[in-house]
Enzyme design. Structure first.
Site, PDB file in Angstrom:
ATOM      1  N   ASP A 179      -6.327  -6.322   5.892  1.00 19.99           N
ATOM      2  CA  ASP A 179      -5.550  -7.487   5.487  1.00 19.99           C
ATOM      3  C   ASP A 179      -5.950  -8.835   6.096  1.00 19.99           C
ATOM      4  O   ASP A 179      -6.301  -9.761   5.382  1.00 19.99           O
ATOM      5  CB  ASP A 179      -4.067  -7.259   5.803  1.00 19.99           C
ATOM      6  CG  ASP A 179      -3.529  -6.011   5.122  1.00 19.99           C
ATOM      7  OD1 ASP A 179      -4.340  -5.251   4.561  1.00 19.99           O
ATOM      8  OD2 ASP A 179      -2.306  -5.797   5.154  1.00 19.99           O
ATOM      9  N   GLU A 239      -0.964   4.434  12.963  1.00 16.02           N
ATOM     10  CA  GLU A 239      -2.203   4.150  12.239  1.00 16.02           C
ATOM     11  C   GLU A 239      -3.153   3.308  13.101  1.00 16.02           C
ATOM     12  O   GLU A 239      -4.340   3.252  12.868  1.00 16.02           O
ATOM     13  CB  GLU A 239      -1.935   3.473  10.896  1.00 16.02           C
ATOM     14  CG  GLU A 239      -1.258   2.134  10.985  1.00 16.02           C
ATOM     15  CD  GLU A 239      -1.008   1.492   9.618  1.00 16.02           C
ATOM     16  OE1 GLU A 239      -1.256   2.130   8.591  1.00 16.02           O
ATOM     17  OE2 GLU A 239      -0.565   0.335   9.603  1.00 16.02           O
TER      18      GLU A 239
END
Ligand code: NAG
Length: 782
Positions: free
Chosen positions: A567, A764
């Site tokens: 991102d 994550e």
């Protein structure tokens, strides 16, 4: 069984019609054991079959010690921060397993065992055992209310058939009988179970003695059925209002009594079944298919739990073969839990979704300042509902992201394919079936109102020019590796006997048939990428081997390229229509190699030759367009003020991409530089794994700090698998790769393990300085 006998004859060459038949028989056999499951992973425990509009079930519970906590402590959907860890300790999609839920605020630990019973058709039968154990610090007379509910969508019937359904509650088991087209006739038995019940002297007790089971049946609009908790609260409120009217204000019924449903069994599409316990408890939910030879009992369930547990453990060791230095028992518990949560989180989703197909010219993003025009076009909000469609997939996170994410799924399936090839191929197919006529697959699958309820409106809409890394191609490549290994290695014979996990590996015809069916979709997707994510080489006189092979993610803003998956990784500023992204051309290289290999498998010689040309051009262009001699690394490219090609270099995962995607062989002239960058503690190396952005970069740990330093496990996994490849092939960097592989592997496993031990979650990404797991958690543990 006759079916499996026929399948094993598949080594003989079959005609196309016959091999299509074999493939379909295999799918049918595989379908039988996949039919039922805890396929509502957004709930702590929710069961449904893999068909739309059918029977669903779910569990809710709360302590009922006081009047205040019920509102907040009623458990149903997975929420972050409300529990102290939960998840599957052991789970196999085809047989079942056990989940443990630690609920300190309710003073209780709950286990849910879910076990399948093959036999009959329509997916056979299943049983669930729900057990509550008061926690050590809970009061000895802890009172808990538990509700199991069943809903039925679509056509069919469901009704309570207890003959002894007393006016004040059912004694003994509660039995529902039902019927639908997909399920045939069936029975759901909620057993009386074991456990004490609260007793009190308030006069309300006689109306609903708490040693009975309360059953409330009702008919609701279909849209209301997934909102069961809200329905329950509304219903309870009216019960409470009545009770309050009846008794003096200073003498209300005690909490375990007042929070009860009205006993009204009958027919309907929602049946809530409530039990109120004091102390520990246990009961079963037994689903018997009318097509099964016999109805299952609690004794059957006890037996089956034992056998499923034993075979899970032995199979786990056999498949994943723990390697030093991680042989200790504690690592086994850890890896079993992580893996079980991965496949225990698999869900079946069905419903409509929001897509903006206005094809606004601004979505081409080909003028300067394009992101502002694109934002304005998006704000016109021309999204429509499409579908409904279905998806069978695992999910990144039960509390945060209980839905399918395209690029996440490729990573999820890499360990799953070792365990269950047929399951993996089925999930891949489910994803590719979502593709539209142009070849686009929406990267986030928010199917139906229940899924949408977790997503802010501005993030619900999917755009058909947005891509996402094609990670499913990595999984297909792994499947091909396995097929190759089978034909050359007879030691795999033992595993191949386990027909229900490896049918499409043990039967080459079926494997080819699967690839043949998938191939047109893979091609369509591949060419969609080439067309919609093309970069501009010609307009800027860039010097490169090919004038075509350059790529640019669409959907970027100054701060983000969400479509890339990375991102907020620093990119060219300001955004420019002449940008070229090194991660995307690397993904295209990986994808081209994969599809070329499939074409060869399927004897599609012309296609294979075409893909080989693209592959060669991509490999050249990665170096021509993205290698910086000055910085000795791979970089994104953009256009400078003089309309010239310019490299934008931020050391981090982006600089490793040609390596991470398997495009750098052991003899690559740039391999030394890539290994140096990884291994340097002042750049990417940390004792806990590889940083996403170098410590030396000006944007390290700035802004949202999502891909600007944190250690991402998926990227470290790619690095490890490439290091292993280099370590296993002779070349100038073999010894170095071996050493880096060994250390990075140890660091990554320790990072995840230590954090899991401390927090009960796997994350994550991890902070490279503090090793704290960062949001959001992937899988939870018991
Ligand atoms: C297997 O199940 C899937 C999902 O329910 C379904 O779409 C498919 O048609 C089934 N295949 C066969 C051969 O029955």
């Amino acid at each position: 069984m006759a079916l499996l006998g026929a399948i094993s004859l598949g080594l003989l060459a079959l005609s196309p019609v016959a091999s299509a038949q074999v493939a379909s028989d295999i799918e049918k056999a595989s379908n039988e054991t996949l039919f039922w499951g805890p396929y509502r992973p957004n709930l702590y425990f929710g069961v449904r079959p893999r068909v739309p509009r059918s029977l669903m079930g779910g569990l809710m519970w709360t302590r009922v010690e006081d009047y205040q906590s019920v509102q907040h402590n009623f458990r149903h959907t997975c929420e972050q921060h409300e529990l102290d860890g939960y998840g599957w300790d052991e789970y196999d999609v085809r047989t079942g397993g056990r989940q443990t839920i630690h609920d300190p605020a309710n003073g209780i630990d709950i286990t849910t065992e879910f076990i399948k019973f093959p036999g009959g058709h329509n997916g056979g039968s299943w049983g669930a055992r729900i057990r509550g154990t008061p926690r050590e610090d809970a009061s000895p007379d802890l009172k808990t209310t538990v509700i199991w509910y069943n809903t039925l969508e679509g056509l069919g019937s469901l009704e309570v058939v207890n003959e002894d359904a007393e006016e004040t509650g059912a004694e003994g088991d509660v039995v529902l009988k039902g019927q639908t087209v997909e399920l045939g006739d069936f029975e759901v038995r909620v057993t009386e179970g074991q456990g004490a019940h609260p007793r009190h002297t308030h006069p309300s007790y006689d109306e609903k003695p708490l040693d009975r089971t309360l059953v409330h049946s009702t008919q609701l609009p279909t849209e209301a059925l997934w909102q069961t908790k809200a329905v329950l609260f509304t219903h309870m409120k009216s019960e409470i209002d009545q009770a309050v009217g009846k008794y003096e204000e200073n003498n209300p019924p005690p909490p375990p009594q007042i929070y009860t449903i009205k006993h009204a069994p009958g027919s309907g599409n929602l049946h809530m079944i409530q039990k109120v316990f004091e102390g520990p408890f246990e009961f079963d939910i037994l689903f018997s298919s009318g097509s099964a030879p016999k109805k299952i009992t609690s004794e059957d369930l006890t037996e089956q739990i034992k056998s499923v547990t034993a075979s899970f453990s032995s199979r786990f060791i056999e498949i994943f073969k723990p390697q030093p230095p991680f042989l200790k028992e504690r690592y086994q518990e850890f890896s079993k839990s992580l893996f079980s949560n991965l496949i225990g989180g698999i869900g079946y989703f069905f419903g409509d979704s929001r897509v903006d197909r206005s094809y606004d010219p601004a979505y081409e993003e080909d003028n300067e300042g394009f992101w502002e025009d694109a934002a304005e076009a998006r704000s016109r909000n021309t999204a429509q509902f499409e579908g409904p469609s279905e998806l069978f997939t695992s999910i990144p996170s039960r509390p945060f992201f209980p839905r399918g994410f395209l690029w996440d799924e490729g990573f999820h399936l890499l360990p799953v394919i070792d365990w269950d090839i047929d399951l993996t191929l089925d999930i891949i197919k489910s994803w590719f079936k979502l593709m539209d006529e142009d070849g686009w697959i929406a990267r986030e699958q928010i199917l139906g109102a229940e899924a949408r309820s977790k997503v802010p409106a501005e993030f619900q809409v999917q755009y058909p020019h947005y891509a996402n890394p094609p990670t499913l191609f990595m999984v297909i490549t792994t499947f091909l590796d396995k097929l190759d290994a089978v034909s050359s290695d007879s030691s795999s014979e033992k595993l191949l006997k386990e027909k229900s996990y490896y049918m499409q590996l043990s039967n080459r015809e079926a494997a080819l048939q699967y690839l043949r069916t998938l191939y047109p979709l893979l091609k369509r997707h591949y060419f969609w990428f080439r067309k919609t994510q093309a970069g501009d080489i010609k307009s800027y006189d860039r010097e490169a081997f090919s004038t075509k092979e350059g790529y640019r993610w669409r959907g970027r803003t100054p701060q983000h390229i969400l479509t890339s998956g990375l991102d907020d990784y620093p990119r060219a500023q300001p955004p420019h229509p002449g940008e070229l992204h090194v991660d995307l051309i690397s993904w295209m290289g990986m994808m081209t190699k994969a599809i070329r290999r499939i074409a060869i498998y399927l004897d599609e010689a012309d296609d294979a030759a075409e893909f080989a040309k693209y592959e060669e051009a991509i490999l050249h262009n990665i170096d021509d367009l993205h290698w910086s001699k000055k910085d000795n690394m791979y970089c994104d490219a953009t256009i400078d003020d003089y309309e010239e090609h310019k490299l934008v270099c931020h050391k981090g995962y982006i600089s490793l991409y040609p390596f991470l995607t398997g495009l750098m062989g052991p003899d690559s002239p740039h391999l030394a530089a890539v290994l140096d960058l990884m291994a340097d503690p002042e750049e990417l190396w940390s004792p806990y794994g590889l940083r996403s952005l170098s410590k030396s970069d000006e944007f390290y740990h700035t802004g949202e700090d999502y891909w600007r330093g944190p250690i991402w496990i998926n990227m470290n996994y790619l690095a490890l698998s490439q290091l292993l490849d280099i370590a296993q092939s002779s070349g100038p960097h073999q010894a170095r790769a071996k050493q880096l592989y060994r250390e990075l592997r140890k660091n990554i496993v320790n990072t995840v393990y230590e954090s899991w031990k401390e927090t009960g979650f796997a994350w994550e990404q991890y902070n490279p300085e503090t090793v704290k797991g960062l949001l959001p958690p992937l899988f939870t543990s018991g």
